[in-house]
Design a protein around this motif. Sequence first.
Motif, mmCIF file in Angstrom:
data_model
loop_
_atom_site.group_PDB
_atom_site.id
_atom_site.type_symbol
_atom_site.label_atom_id
_atom_site.label_comp_id
_atom_site.label_asym_id
_atom_site.label_seq_id
_atom_site.Cartn_x
_atom_site.Cartn_y
_atom_site.Cartn_z
ATOM 1 N N LYS A 81 52.375 80.439 63.783
ATOM 2 C CA LYS A 81 53.242 79.506 63.058
ATOM 3 C C LYS A 81 52.462 78.513 62.203
ATOM 4 O O LYS A 81 52.839 78.228 61.053
ATOM 5 N N GLU A 82 51.382 77.963 62.758
ATOM 6 C CA GLU A 82 50.658 76.884 62.078
ATOM 7 C C GLU A 82 49.396 77.360 61.356
ATOM 8 O O GLU A 82 48.907 76.691 60.448
ATOM 9 N N TYR A 84 51.113 79.284 68.310
ATOM 10 C CA TYR A 84 50.575 78.204 67.486
ATOM 11 C C TYR A 84 49.837 78.772 66.275
ATOM 12 O O TYR A 84 50.028 78.319 65.132
ATOM 13 N N ALA A 94 44.853 75.197 61.708
ATOM 14 C CA ALA A 94 45.546 74.167 62.480
ATOM 15 C C ALA A 94 45.085 74.171 63.929
ATOM 16 O O ALA A 94 44.941 73.112 64.553
#
Length: 261
Positions: free
Chosen positions: A222-223, A219, A227
């Motif tokens: 990627k984000e 997470y 985030a």
Amino acid sequence: MRTELVSEPGDRARPNEDFASLALPASGLGGALVVLDGVTPPEGATGCLHSVPWFTARLGGALTELTVSCRDLPLSEILSRAILRTAEAHQSSCDLSHPRTPQATVVVARWSAEAVEYLILSDSALLLESPDGTVTPHLDDRLALLPRSALATDALVDATVRNKEGGFFTAAADPTVADRAVTGTVPRVDVRALTALTDGATRWVEKFREGDWTDCFTYVRKEGPQALLDRVRALERADADRTFLGRSKTHDDATVVYVEL
């Protein structure tokens, strides 16, 4: 190299007690990260004239400088020297023997062309990702393993388990606590990226069960760290009946540092 650092207070009206730094030496051959989570004391005396942010800034600054400038020293020795330096800055004015003297959890990672070294003390986390995508969490889980009865009151914690054998340890004023830290070394070729998180951010895994440590690392990669913190804040706001938070504060200071080597 990609680096990202996000830190935000749990309450905008209060100072952030976390500390985070990234250092990339001019040689280009290595670097270091430092993440501290200052321990918020209960109401009452702490024996110290200084705030937790004062302490984490002092300790974090010393750790950052020593980790980069003393690359021949092991991280446990660096933590010991940083604690001693910080204690000397206020020992003449404060009672550093008080169980609630300012203190913090610690994560330090240092990498070179040959190795990645790490040190963890108390409940912040370090995640290492290998080239094949395997994520390995490095944790000091002594606090999590204590029975809930041992943590029933602040007075009981201070008297029986805080910085005591059989309990858990934080960086306060005693430099010998550095010998209690979880430490290790991994070959540099076995680490593609790393993430350090304070427990305000590890809530994503440990309280809200959004996924495991591999999911958390993915997470963040990627984000992005922001985030992850945004998602934690949303989950905190949604937990009105405190199914997940229990007795924990609604919002905690939260920090995420991400590094691709």
